[in-house]
Write an enzyme that holds these catalytic residues in place. Structure first.
Site, PDB file in Angstrom:
ATOM      1  N   ASP A 297       0.923  -1.033  -0.444  1.00  0.00           N
ATOM      2  CA  ASP A 297      -0.502  -0.167   0.173  1.00  0.00           C
ATOM      3  C   ASP A 297       1.151   1.222   0.082  1.00  0.00           C
ATOM      4  OD1 ASP A 297      -1.827  -1.492   1.059  1.00  0.00           O
ATOM      5  OD2 ASP A 297      -2.851  -0.623   0.460  1.00  0.00           O
TER       6      ASP A 297
HETATM    7  O1  MRU Z   1      -7.341  -2.656   3.088  1.00  0.00           O
HETATM    8  P1  MRU Z   1      -7.109  -3.341   1.417  1.00  0.00           P
HETATM    9  O2  MRU Z   1      -7.883  -4.131   1.102  1.00  0.00           O
HETATM   10  O3  MRU Z   1      -8.096  -1.676   0.810  1.00  0.00           O
HETATM   11  O4  MRU Z   1      -5.722  -3.688   1.262  1.00  0.00           O
HETATM   12  C1  MRU Z   1      -5.489  -4.325   0.683  1.00  0.00           C
HETATM   13  C2  MRU Z   1      -3.418  -4.241   0.387  1.00  0.00           C
HETATM   14  O5  MRU Z   1      -3.483  -4.763   1.584  1.00  0.00           O
HETATM   15  C3  MRU Z   1      -3.079  -5.355  -0.913  1.00  0.00           C
HETATM   16  O6  MRU Z   1      -1.687  -6.117  -0.363  1.00  0.00           O
HETATM   17  C4  MRU Z   1      -2.814  -3.947  -1.583  1.00  0.00           C
HETATM   18  O7  MRU Z   1      -3.405  -2.373  -1.397  1.00  0.00           O
HETATM   19  C5  MRU Z   1      -2.016  -4.055  -2.693  1.00  0.00           C
HETATM   20  S1  MRU Z   1      -2.684  -4.024  -4.154  1.00  0.00           S
HETATM   21  C6  MRU Z   1      -2.375  -4.404  -6.078  1.00  0.00           C
END
Ligand code: MRU
Length: 352
Positions: A246
């Site tokens: 993220d």
């Molecule tokens: O809370 P989320 O579902 O948005 O978290 C998503 C993740 O942690 C993913 O691993 C990250 O965003 C990478 S998506 C290509």
């Protein structure tokens, strides 16, 4: 056919409601920035790249309907709306970086006397639309760089077993996926023996979304509960872990879905390479270390309930951070669309 999480044509935007998957497939209309903020905040769309793309497209939808002919007013409104969209979820950096780029573009177009209000609008919307194709191309490059890095250390045409966490596939991006893109690329060349995906408590992106994508793509796969990772690495030989990100700080520390950090520790203990697959849009060079990443905390209900059903004792306190930070020292390589980089050489990925 690959899953389509974002359906966009000039003037219309729909997203696949990820709260309803895998039981129901329903698209939700996004009619402007207010809707964009809501679908991101409620996690009807999630995953760092998809958050950025849907947020910016929701602005494109609103601008398309806007008949404003004053460039300065347009510029000001754009800045306010982008800042609002960035506030929907704080950890993923992609939407923040996209907003900064778009605000710079709006400033340039607004200041240029040769650009009419309708040119301003057209160029601004086209620039947002370009994010869809770019993300898919970047993911495909990440897929092949990651595949080659993992296969490099293998004898002959050996098969690999991968562990992944959370959801990083077509549902989290414009298509193909980041970590799941690497898995897809290994499968395409028939070198993937098996992929294990974690359930990813408490929100279950692994069980609900990654498992759904893997079954949909007919990729050989098995679901495990998060607490099985050590046993899995001990009992079944795992070639590599590949996860998404993220936000990657300038020193390589990486924020990703809660639980990533403990998987990295377990991987280190078992001598399993640990890769982060992340487009450059997830890299925040302005942050010197992962300690400075703001970690989103989500409602207790995500832990205490499954759907409408309460599973936790009444009265218990909860702590629900949505992400954790894996220190660079536990990361073998960061797979970007420019190649695979050791965390301490990350700046090179941006400079290429
Ligand atoms: O809370 P989320 O579902 O948005 O978290 C998503 C993740 O942690 C993913 O691993 C990250 O965003 C990478 S998506 C290509």
């Amino acid at each position: 056919m690959s899953l389509e999480s974002i359906k966009y044509q000039r003037g219309t935007l729909e997203i696949l409601d990820q709260l309803l998957l895998p039981l129901q497939t329903r698209y939700v209309k996004v009619q402007g920035v207010e809707d964009g903020w809501k679908v991101i905040n409620k996690m009807q769309v999630r995953g760092a790249p998809a958050i950025a793309i849907v947020g910016c497209l929701s602005l494109a939808i609103e601008l398309e309907k806007d008949n404003c002919i004053d460039k300065k007013v347009m510029r000001q409104e754009i800045e306010g709306k982008l800042n609002y969209l960035v506030s929907a979820r704080p950890t993923a950096v992609n939407i923040k970086l996209a907003a900064e780029d778009l605000i710079n573009l709006a400033n340039t177009l607004s200041a240029d006397e040769n650009v009419s209000p309708s040119d301003f609008k057209e160029r601004f919307i086209s620039s947002i639309e370009g994010m869809l194709a770019k993300d898919i191309n970047d993911n495909k490059a990440i897929g092949s760089f990651g595949r080659d890095a993992i296969l490099k250390n293998l004898d002959g045409d050996g098969q690999v077993r991968i562990l992944t966490h959370c959801n990083t596939g077509s549902l989290a991006t414009a298509g193909y996926g980041t970590a799941l893109g690497v898995i897809r690329a290994l499968n395409e060349v028939k070198r993937l023996e098996h992929v294990y995906c974690t359930e990813t408590r408490p929100y279950n992106q692994g069980a609900r979304l990654t498992a759904y994508e893997l079954v949909h793509e007919k990729i050989p796969s098995t679901l495990i509960v998060d607490s099985m990772v050590s046993a899995l690495m001990h009992l079944r030989k795992i070639t590599a872990v590949v996860v998404g990100a993220d936000r990657v700080a300038g020193n390589g520390d990486t924020a990703n879905k809660i639980g990533t950090y403990q998987i990295a520790i377990v991987a280190k203990h078992h001598g399993v390479p640990f890769y982060v697959a992340a487009p450059l849009t997830s890299i925040d060079l302005a942050l010197t270390s992962g300690d400075k990443i703001k970690i989103e905390e989500r409602p207790d209900r995500e832990m205490t309930h499954i759907g409408e059903h309460r599973i936790a004792a009444q009265g218990i306190n909860c702590w629900n951070p949505a992400f954790d930070v894996t220190p660079a020292s536990l990361i073998t390589g960061i797979i970007t669309e420019n190649g695979v980089f050791a965390p301490d050489r990350l700046k090179e990925s941006i400079l290429i």
